[in-house]
Scaffold this active site. Structure first.
Site, mmCIF file in Angstrom:
data_model
loop_
_atom_site.group_PDB
_atom_site.id
_atom_site.type_symbol
_atom_site.label_atom_id
_atom_site.label_comp_id
_atom_site.label_asym_id
_atom_site.label_seq_id
_atom_site.Cartn_x
_atom_site.Cartn_y
_atom_site.Cartn_z
ATOM 1 N N CYS A 4 33.130 47.035 35.347
ATOM 2 C CA CYS A 4 33.014 48.378 34.773
ATOM 3 C C CYS A 4 32.441 49.361 35.803
ATOM 4 O O CYS A 4 31.348 49.142 36.331
ATOM 5 C CB CYS A 4 32.139 48.325 33.526
ATOM 6 N N CYS A 7 29.011 50.762 34.886
ATOM 7 C CA CYS A 7 27.940 49.777 35.102
ATOM 8 C C CYS A 7 27.609 49.706 36.599
ATOM 9 O O CYS A 7 26.444 49.560 36.970
ATOM 10 C CB CYS A 7 28.346 48.407 34.574
ATOM 11 N N ASP A 30 30.717 64.588 36.995
ATOM 12 C CA ASP A 30 32.048 63.998 36.938
ATOM 13 C C ASP A 30 32.743 64.190 38.293
ATOM 14 O O ASP A 30 32.651 65.241 38.926
ATOM 15 C CB ASP A 30 32.873 64.664 35.824
ATOM 16 N N HIS A 46 25.910 48.513 28.653
ATOM 17 C CA HIS A 46 27.361 48.587 28.509
ATOM 18 C C HIS A 46 27.771 48.518 27.036
ATOM 19 O O HIS A 46 27.581 47.502 26.376
ATOM 20 C CB HIS A 46 28.064 47.464 29.286
ATOM 21 N N ASN A 87 35.511 60.779 24.381
ATOM 22 C CA ASN A 87 36.828 60.238 24.094
ATOM 23 C C ASN A 87 36.680 58.784 23.663
ATOM 24 O O ASN A 87 36.001 58.005 24.329
ATOM 25 C CB ASN A 87 37.726 60.321 25.334
ATOM 26 N N GLY A 93 42.595 59.298 24.962
ATOM 27 C CA GLY A 93 42.742 59.234 26.425
ATOM 28 C C GLY A 93 41.511 58.717 27.132
ATOM 29 O O GLY A 93 41.237 59.104 28.274
ATOM 30 N N THR A 95 39.608 56.726 29.508
ATOM 31 C CA THR A 95 40.031 55.963 30.688
ATOM 32 C C THR A 95 38.956 54.989 31.155
ATOM 33 O O THR A 95 39.276 53.936 31.693
ATOM 34 C CB THR A 95 40.401 56.898 31.860
ATOM 35 N N HIS A 100 30.608 57.241 27.079
ATOM 36 C CA HIS A 100 30.115 58.390 27.846
ATOM 37 C C HIS A 100 30.368 59.672 27.088
ATOM 38 O O HIS A 100 31.318 59.778 26.307
ATOM 39 C CB HIS A 100 30.762 58.448 29.238
HETATM 40 P P1 AMP Z 1 37.408 59.626 29.887
HETATM 41 O O1 AMP Z 1 38.810 60.118 30.107
HETATM 42 O O2 AMP Z 1 36.722 60.284 28.721
HETATM 43 O O3 AMP Z 1 37.321 58.119 29.863
HETATM 44 O O4 AMP Z 1 36.583 60.156 31.134
HETATM 45 C C1 AMP Z 1 36.275 59.405 32.249
HETATM 46 C C2 AMP Z 1 35.741 60.380 33.256
HETATM 47 O O5 AMP Z 1 35.093 59.642 34.285
HETATM 48 C C3 AMP Z 1 36.800 61.253 33.926
HETATM 49 O O6 AMP Z 1 36.501 62.625 33.675
HETATM 50 C C4 AMP Z 1 36.685 60.896 35.419
HETATM 51 O O7 AMP Z 1 36.848 62.009 36.258
HETATM 52 C C5 AMP Z 1 35.264 60.334 35.485
HETATM 53 N N1 AMP Z 1 35.009 59.379 36.555
HETATM 54 C C6 AMP Z 1 35.731 58.268 36.870
HETATM 55 N N2 AMP Z 1 35.151 57.606 37.890
HETATM 56 C C7 AMP Z 1 34.038 58.309 38.232
HETATM 57 C C8 AMP Z 1 33.015 58.140 39.217
HETATM 58 N N3 AMP Z 1 33.024 57.107 40.057
HETATM 59 N N4 AMP Z 1 32.035 59.074 39.281
HETATM 60 C C9 AMP Z 1 32.031 60.124 38.434
HETATM 61 N N5 AMP Z 1 32.947 60.322 37.472
HETATM 62 C C10 AMP Z 1 33.952 59.440 37.379
HETATM 63 ZN ZN ZN Z 2 29.859 49.413 31.690
#
Ligand code: AMP
Ligand code: ZN
Length: 114
Positions: A4, A7, A30, A46, A87, A93, A95, A100
């Site tokens: 993760c 994590c 972000d 987690h 989300n 969506g 990801t 978070h």
């Molecule tokens: P979600 O689509 O709600 O799952 O948002 C995940 C967010 O995590 C996205 O806005 C990404 O730009 C952000 N993200 C992914 N990897 C990183 C990282 N290493 N550091 C900071 N933000 C990240």
């Molecule tokens: Zn995690």
């Protein structure tokens, strides 16, 4: 959770632009900001998403929101306002499968969503 990315940010394996940290909560910028202010607030523990929360997590969720309140005051977005989005799952969506909350601020937002 070994694979993760959030994590890995919590345990320092991946760097982040830290905004706030306490015993239970971490907040960082972000990587791909969608607004002038775009911060992610996560529990250090987690948990995949809102749908995976257990009753035992109630206090933790409260702490996350208290942290959001603190951050909003600290970075000066409390007066103008901000939006908090989490989300959850495929249709939303999501990801990154680590709970978070996006804090979005810094300009007037569209009245849709939500
Ligand atoms: P979600 O689509 O709600 O799952 O948002 C995940 C967010 O995590 C996205 O806005 C990404 O730009 C952000 N993200 C992914 N990897 C990183 C990282 N290493 N550091 C900071 N933000 C990240
Ligand atoms: Zn995690």
């Amino acid at each position: 959770m070994e694979e993760c990315i959030f994590c890995k940010i919590v345990n320092g394996e991946i760097p982040s632009n830290k905004v706030y940290e306490d015993e239970n909560v971490l907040a960082f910028k972000d990587l791909n900001p969608q607004m002038p202010v775009h911060i992610l607030v996560i529990p250090k523990k987690h948990i995949e998403s809102i749908i995976d929360l257990k009753e035992d997590d109630e206090i933790l969720v409260g702490k996350i929101f208290t942290s959001i309140n603190k951050i909003a005051h600290d970075i000066g977005i409390a007066n103008r306002g901000f939006r908090v989005i989490s989300n959850c799952g495929q249709d939303a969506g999501q990801t990154v499968k680590h709970l978070h909350f996006h804090i979005l601020a810094g300009e007037k937002m569209n009245e849709r969503i939500v």
